[in-house]
Design an enzyme around this catalytic site. Structure first.
Site, short mmCIF file in Angstrom:
data_model
loop_
_atom_site.label_atom_id
_atom_site.label_comp_id
_atom_site.label_asym_id
_atom_site.label_seq_id
_atom_site.Cartn_x
_atom_site.Cartn_y
_atom_site.Cartn_z
N HIS A 165 0.85 -1.19 0.00
CA HIS A 165 0.00 0.00 0.00
C HIS A 165 0.88 1.23 0.00
CE1 HIS A 165 -3.92 1.94 0.56
NE2 HIS A 165 -3.20 2.89 1.16
N ASP A 190 -14.10 3.56 7.75
CA ASP A 190 -13.06 4.33 7.06
C ASP A 190 -13.60 4.99 5.81
OD1 ASP A 190 -10.29 5.20 6.58
OD2 ASP A 190 -10.57 4.00 4.77
N ARG A 235 -12.81 13.46 5.93
CA ARG A 235 -11.50 14.11 6.14
C ARG A 235 -11.07 14.87 4.91
NH1 ARG A 235 -8.06 9.31 6.89
NH2 ARG A 235 -6.34 10.78 6.89
N SER A 295 -6.51 4.54 9.01
CA SER A 295 -7.29 4.39 7.77
C SER A 295 -6.69 3.28 6.91
CB SER A 295 -7.28 5.74 7.03
OG SER A 295 -7.66 5.60 5.69
N LYS A 340 -8.08 -1.09 6.66
CA LYS A 340 -8.47 -1.75 5.40
C LYS A 340 -7.59 -2.97 5.12
CE LYS A 340 -8.11 2.22 3.36
NZ LYS A 340 -8.24 3.59 2.92
N1 URA Z 1 -4.64 6.47 2.05
C1 URA Z 1 -5.64 5.99 2.83
O1 URA Z 1 -6.20 4.93 2.56
N2 URA Z 1 -6.00 6.69 3.91
C2 URA Z 1 -5.40 7.85 4.25
O2 URA Z 1 -5.78 8.42 5.26
C3 URA Z 1 -4.36 8.35 3.44
C4 URA Z 1 -3.99 7.63 2.33
#
Ligand code: URA
Length: 425
Positions: free
Chosen positions: A82, A161, A168, A183, A187
């Site tokens: 990620h 999220d 946000r 966040s 996931k």
């Molecule tokens: N990527 C995400 O999934 N969440 C964030 O808060 C920032 C980048």
């Protein structure tokens, strides 16, 4: 429990209790806490932070807000990566099929671009026919048949999220270490991958502008992953200048295919290989050779199968924007500055990104670079080509680039930045 006392506690720099966190995340997901109340709490967290105990509980509450996926029926070890988001960051596209070609299963749940950073799903949707939305059984089928899948997370995965991230984005509360860490990790943990490599971007085009903040974010996420039984490591990688030579959806697909064909810009190849090695190590496949899989065409073969499995045509011509505008070098010398944020903002203004979640993106829009910092350039030489279907936006894109493309004297000694700054984990 009432939301006002939770907001007040964080506003006054207090530590939130486990009960407060569980309750507020659950109630927000169910729609019992209003967006304006969650906005106030997010801003209080943005300003006053959360300690590691609070972050761990916040993350667990977000995981528990939805379903957990299960890849235990797969015979291959699972590995995921990620990125915290950058400009020209198309690495997922060549990386997922490459790691699959080396023997791991790569369940890559990806997102869309928002603001100046691009999104993997928007890029892949430039390929005619390609589908981001898969059901969980469809996703498992592609994983089993091809070894890698890149798709949107289903509605059931970390719904807290989904709501909070959208909130946000419009309340100026994205760039917060506790909120970003929870966040991303909620996931990834809910997704159920066995191992995870984080690409934490540092520089003007990233959410973390300096190394200290990037280290703190990486260490927080590595700890969260490890505590949940996911083998997690992080690379801190450069985002002072765009990655590769393209920023924009179809432009980045084209560059990714060049990498899979054994070419492509050096920085994209180096970072793809560095992340592939980390993923394969974490998946227990340290002897796999990703450089060989790029060179012998097996990564390309996996890419083609992965695109076909999701309805895409890997041979279809990619969309091209209706208008092009070239920016030339104003002087002869060394290109010393090409700011990632400026290029990302220009690409966004040209139509490659969206201002609101529901906006469409232009597949062909974006910025193509003809030189990178450290290159010698001659006055009048093309430096950038801007691509757009909405030429009326060109002046705004050019304004974003004002003073951000810098040519120094020809005898400038240029100290470049490394692709990978550090490894954590
Ligand atoms: N990527 C995400 O999934 N969440 C964030 O808060 C920032 C980048």
């Amino acid at each position: 429990m009432d939301v006002i006392s939770v907001i007040r506690a964080k506003r006054d720099r207090g530590e939130l209790t486990a009960d407060q966190i569980d309750w507020v995340i659950g109630a927000y997901t169910r729609g019992e806490v209003a967006h304006e109340q969650m906005s106030a709490l997010a801003m209080a967290i943005f300003l006053n932070g959360m300690n590691r105990t609070e972050i761990a509980r916040w993350t667990a509450a977000m995981i528990n807000s939805g379903e957990r996926m299960d890849f235990s029926s797969l015979t291959r070890p699972t590995a995921d990566k990620h990125s915290t988001g950058g400009v020209g960051d198309k690495i997922t596209l060549p990386l997922a099929p490459l790691v699959a070609a080396c023997g791991a299963a790569v369940p890559q749940l990806s997102g869309r671009g928002l603001g100046h950073t691009g999104g993997t799903l928007d890029k892949l949707e430039a390929i005619p026919g390609w589908r981001a939305q898969l059901t969980n059984p469809e996703m498992l089928d592609v994983l089993r048949d091809v070894g890698s899948v890149i798709c949107a997370a289903g509605d059931g995965l970390a719904p807290a999220d989904k709501k909070l991230y959208a909130l946000r984005d419009v309340t100026g509360t994205v760039e917060s270490i506790p909120l970003i860490a929870s966040s991303i990790m909620s996931k990834k943990i809910a997704e159920g991958t066995g191992s995870l490599v984080l690409d934490v971007k540092v520089g003007s085009g990233a959410f973390m502008k300096n190394l200290d903040d990037a280290r703190e974010l990486a260490a927080t996420m590595v700890e969260l992953g490890t505590d949940h039984g996911v083998r997690t490591t992080a690379l801190l990688t450069d985002m002072a200048t765009p990655l590769g030579l393209t920023a924009g959806n179809a432009l980045e697909v084209r560059e990714s295919v060049e990498v899979l064909a054994g070419g492509g810009p050096r920085d994209v190849v180096d970072l793809t290989l560095a992340l592939a090695r980390e993923m394969l190590d974490a998946a227990g496949l340290p002897d796999a050779d990703p450089a060989k899989a790029l060179a012998d065409g097996s990564a390309m073969d996996h890419w083609r199968r992965m695109i076909l499995a999701q309805g895409g045509d890997p041979d279809a011509p990619l969309p091209v924007a209706h208008e092009q505008h070239t920016v030339t070098a104003s002087a002869t010398g060394i290109l010393t500055g090409l700011d990632a944020y400026a290029v990302g903002l220009a690409a966004w203004r040209l139509g490659a990104g969206r201002a609101r979640k529901e906006d469409p993106v232009q597949a062909g829009a974006g910025v193509e670079l003809h030189a990178k910092p450290g290159d010698f350039v001659a006055a009048g030489q093309p430096l950038l080509t801007l691509h757009t279907d909405t030429p009326e936006k060109l002046p705004y894109a050019l304004e974003a680039l004002d003073d951000q493309v810098v040519v120094g004297p020809a005898d400038t000694t240029f100290a470049g930045t490394p692709v990978v700054w550090e490894r954590i984990g």
